[in-house]
Design an enzyme around this catalytic site. Structure first.
Site, mmCIF file in Angstrom:
data_model
loop_
_atom_site.group_PDB
_atom_site.id
_atom_site.type_symbol
_atom_site.label_atom_id
_atom_site.label_comp_id
_atom_site.label_asym_id
_atom_site.label_seq_id
_atom_site.Cartn_x
_atom_site.Cartn_y
_atom_site.Cartn_z
ATOM 1 N N ASP A 198 0.851 -1.184 0.000
ATOM 2 C CA ASP A 198 0.000 0.000 0.000
ATOM 3 C C ASP A 198 0.893 1.243 0.000
ATOM 4 O O ASP A 198 1.791 1.349 0.828
ATOM 5 C CB ASP A 198 -0.880 -0.022 1.260
ATOM 6 C CG ASP A 198 -2.237 0.601 1.021
ATOM 7 O OD1 ASP A 198 -2.273 1.738 0.515
ATOM 8 O OD2 ASP A 198 -3.263 -0.034 1.345
ATOM 9 N N ASP A 230 -2.952 4.934 -2.259
ATOM 10 C CA ASP A 230 -3.938 5.450 -1.313
ATOM 11 C C ASP A 230 -4.317 6.914 -1.566
ATOM 12 O O ASP A 230 -3.444 7.764 -1.734
ATOM 13 C CB ASP A 230 -3.332 5.329 0.092
ATOM 14 C CG ASP A 230 -4.298 5.719 1.184
ATOM 15 O OD1 ASP A 230 -5.261 4.984 1.397
ATOM 16 O OD2 ASP A 230 -4.082 6.773 1.821
ATOM 17 N N GLU A 275 -6.499 4.202 -5.736
ATOM 18 C CA GLU A 275 -7.716 4.524 -5.003
ATOM 19 C C GLU A 275 -8.064 5.949 -5.405
ATOM 20 O O GLU A 275 -7.578 6.910 -4.827
ATOM 21 C CB GLU A 275 -7.509 4.430 -3.486
ATOM 22 C CG GLU A 275 -8.834 4.576 -2.749
ATOM 23 C CD GLU A 275 -8.712 5.072 -1.309
ATOM 24 O OE1 GLU A 275 -9.653 4.866 -0.540
ATOM 25 O OE2 GLU A 275 -7.702 5.701 -0.958
ATOM 26 N N HIS A 292 -11.467 -2.403 3.326
ATOM 27 C CA HIS A 292 -11.289 -2.082 4.751
ATOM 28 C C HIS A 292 -11.931 -0.753 5.150
ATOM 29 O O HIS A 292 -11.899 -0.398 6.319
ATOM 30 C CB HIS A 292 -9.795 -2.046 5.069
ATOM 31 C CG HIS A 292 -9.106 -0.905 4.374
ATOM 32 N ND1 HIS A 292 -8.977 -0.836 2.996
ATOM 33 C CD2 HIS A 292 -8.574 0.232 4.849
ATOM 34 C CE1 HIS A 292 -8.374 0.287 2.677
ATOM 35 N NE2 HIS A 292 -8.107 0.953 3.773
HETATM 36 O O1 TEU Z 1 -9.103 6.181 2.091
HETATM 37 C C1 TEU Z 1 -9.371 7.387 1.428
HETATM 38 C C2 TEU Z 1 -10.747 7.935 1.502
HETATM 39 O O2 TEU Z 1 -10.911 9.031 1.031
HETATM 40 C C3 TEU Z 1 -11.925 7.269 2.111
HETATM 41 O O3 TEU Z 1 -12.037 5.953 1.831
HETATM 42 C C4 TEU Z 1 -12.056 7.556 3.582
HETATM 43 O O4 TEU Z 1 -11.057 6.967 4.334
HETATM 44 C C5 TEU Z 1 -13.359 7.054 4.145
HETATM 45 O O5 TEU Z 1 -14.385 7.474 3.350
HETATM 46 C C6 TEU Z 1 -13.571 7.593 5.542
HETATM 47 O O6 TEU Z 1 -14.666 6.933 6.106
HETATM 48 C C7 TEU Z 1 -7.767 5.805 2.263
HETATM 49 C C8 TEU Z 1 -7.641 4.513 3.047
HETATM 50 O O7 TEU Z 1 -8.228 3.469 2.317
HETATM 51 C C9 TEU Z 1 -8.231 4.697 4.399
HETATM 52 O O8 TEU Z 1 -8.230 3.516 5.151
HETATM 53 C C10 TEU Z 1 -7.439 5.764 5.098
HETATM 54 O O9 TEU Z 1 -8.065 6.073 6.319
HETATM 55 C C11 TEU Z 1 -7.324 7.030 4.257
HETATM 56 O O10 TEU Z 1 -7.007 6.787 2.904
HETATM 57 C C12 TEU Z 1 -6.191 7.881 4.783
HETATM 58 O O11 TEU Z 1 -4.966 7.293 4.493
#
Ligand code: TEU
Ligand code: CA
Length: 555
Positions: A98, A199, A256, A328
């Site tokens: 990641d 991410d 993402e 997740h």
């Molecule tokens: O997620 C990015 C994101 O914008 C969303 O998925 C957000 O975390 C979610 O809507 C909040 O409820 C990524 C990761 O997948 C996530 O686990 C992290 O918390 C986030 O980035 C920060 O690194």
């Protein structure tokens, strides 16, 4: 579209903290992943994406990295990682890590140095602004609640964090920051990993100079996406990153990406795109409300179908999406996309069939293959996730009672997907011999990998059939590359589509309801490739689909 080595594969996401604990500290670890590689291989998995396992204070469960070059001792050692890469290779499997580079941890050396000397070179690694009279540079709301600005103690300076305050944003405008990031990526790729999941990447480009956007809540703050809509040039950074890292290594990259501009899609995932592929989040974002989780609209089967087909149309001639039903950050797909009361093995298999038969790279999320469901937290004290805790407060402020607020966040909590993997019916679901870091879903006595392996008609054994079909030389080309053409698109609670290959047509039928449904085929089918029931209910061109029946037919 150029063919790529990874197109025909099956991918699987591991959330290491909750996967398998080998030393009894209640936290999953890399040795646990090594031990379960054969389980994944047997399931038909090729690409394994592991959520962050680098050194981290775990404020956001590893998405706050304090050292990109080290494994967090709670997850293991670099020797474990090297062994994992080696053991994966032995099995023709690929390790994907990641890449969290929109921000790091406030405990990262760079940020410590920036705090010590905000005017010095490391101060420029972040966004640090002076706010003389306490007026913040802009009114953006962090994804996890509150303003994006946090005061540096003892100064009139503030730093920017679009996520948690323990996740300061890295300043991508600074070429030195970008160089450091590319160096780190190449260091990992040289080690032998196959690539990265990237991410929250759209956030690396900010609309500068900082300014306010219209507020959508009483707090006077504005949602980040208004800024993102205006920010120009994220692709310049992303192409530069790809040219310096992924492309020379022929690495796999899955972005993402949220809030992308539609016209930019080819630059993201076209033949010369900056990423190999990106996730389809169209279903996960459906029904979200600017007010917060408590106000979101549940998705219906017809909405679900529309979301899937819309994404498929969007990328049709452009590139390859990655399909998920959960990850997740989301509740369990079977609890969310199957109407209440209907969640059973048939409907779970139906959802799996859709996800695997759409065009794109299927990603399984750990536990999806055994049919894991949402947990119902009895009290907010059982919740660990920063995002859920924030949304709970948002709901309370909006006037919901604590009971209603808990119910609202239970539905969407990220911790639904983070409860420990259910390996067996033994204590703690066989996940740990110690105390699990997050409560185990009490349904583990019925839903667990050991039981699913033993039971012939289990969800797990059905997923094995799905992965096998994707790799069957007789059908793989059509399943991977065949055009997707919706069938009876307007029919209520039916999700059906053709996959048309060079010399072959497959038809996927999913009866998205508990009542039977009658379908007349255009031509008789030659062969039933997959069926989540014992008998198919086909008479010539007439089919009576049973509740949540899914069929894959060769026409
Ligand atoms: O997620 C990015 C994101 O914008 C969303 O998925 C957000 O975390 C979610 O809507 C909040 O409820 C990524 C990761 O997948 C996530 O686990 C992290 O918390 C986030 O980035 C920060 O690194
Ligand atoms: Ca452990």
């Amino acid at each position: 579209m150029q063919k790529k080595w990874w197109h025909g594969k099956v991918a699987y996401q591991i959330y290491p903290k909750s996967f398998y604990d080998t030393n009894g500290d209640g936290i999953g670890d890399l040795r646990g992943i090594i031990e379960k590689l054969d389980y994944l291989k047997d399931l038909g998995v090729d690409i394994v994406w592991i959520s962050p396992c680098y050194c981290s204070p775990l404020a956001d469960q590893g998405y706050d990295i304090s050292d990109y070059y080290k494994i967090d001792p709670r997850f293991g050692t670099m020797e474990d990682m090297d062994e994992l890469i080696k053991e994966a290779k032995k099995r023709d499997m690929y390790i994907v890590l990641d890449l969290v580079v929109n921000h790091c941890s406030d405990e990262h050396e760079w940020f410590r140095k920036a705090l010590a000397d905000p005017e010095g070179p490391y101060g420029k690694y972040f966004y640090i602004e002076e706010c003389k009279d306490g007026t913040l540079p802009c009114n953006w709301r962090s994804y996890f609640g509150g303003p994006v600005w946090e005061q540096i103690p003892g100064t009139d300076k503030y730093y920017l964090h679009v996520f948690h305050k323990k996740q300061p944003d890295l300043n991508w405008e600074n070429p030195e920051v970008r160089r450091e990031i590319y160096k780190m990526i190449n260091w990992w790729l040289d080690k032998g990993i196959a690539g990265f999941r990237i991410d929250a990447i759209i956030n690396i480009k900010k609309a500068l100079p900082f300014h306010d956007y219209p507020s959508d809540r009483d707090d006077g703050l504005s949602p980040i996406h208004l800024m993102l809509q205006e920010a120009e040039g994220v692709l310049d950074f992303l192409h530069e990153m790809a040219d310096h890292t992924f492309k020379p290594h022929n690495a796999f990259s899955v972005g993402e990406v949220f809030n992308e501009k539609p016209e930019e899609l080819p630059e993201f995932i076209g033949d010369d795109g900056c990423f190999s592929t990106m996730f389809d989040f169209n279903e996960t974002i459906f029904g979200s409300s600017p007010r917060g989780w408590y106000d979101s609209t549940p998705i219906t089967p017809d909405d679900y179908k529309r979301c899937c087909f819309e994404s498929q149309r969007k990328v049709e001639d452009v590139g390859f999406l990655s399909n998920i039903i959960e990850n997740h950050d989301e509740p369990r797909g079977v609890s969310r996309y199957i109407p209440e009361g209907d969640c059973n093995d048939y409907s779970k298999k139906m959802l799996g069939t859709i996800s695997f038969m759409l065009k794109g790279l299927p990603f399984l999320y750990q536990g999806q293959e055994i049919g894991m469901e949402n947990i119902t937290f009895q009290s907010i004290d059982e919740v660990d996730d920063v995002s859920t805790l924030d949304e709970y407060q948002v709901a309370l402020k909006a006037g919901l009672t604590p009971k209603e607020a808990l119910k609202a966040v239970n539905r969407l909590s990220r911790d639904n997907a983070r409860t420990p993997f259910q390996w067996s019916a033994e204590k703690n679901a066989g996940f740990t011999s110690g105390t699990p870091w997050l409560r185990v879903n009490p349904n583990y006595t019925e839903i667990n990998a050991a039981g699913e392996t033993a039971r012939e008609n289990s969800v797990l054994n059905y997923y094995k059939k799905l992965t096998a079909l994707r790799k069957d030389p007789a059908y793989a080309d059509t399943i991977v590359y065949g055009r997707l053409i919706p069938f009876l698109e307007d029919r209520h609670n039916l999700m059906a589509f053709f996959r048309k290959g060079e010399n072959q047509t497959l038809l996927v039928l999913a009866n998205y309801q508990s009542e039977p449904q009658h379908v007349t085929l255009e031509t008789p089918c030659r062969k039933i490739l997959l069926n989540n029931y014992e008998d198919a209910g086909i008479k010539d061109k007439e089919i009576v689909l049973k509740g949540y029946q899914a069929l894959v037919l060769e026409m």
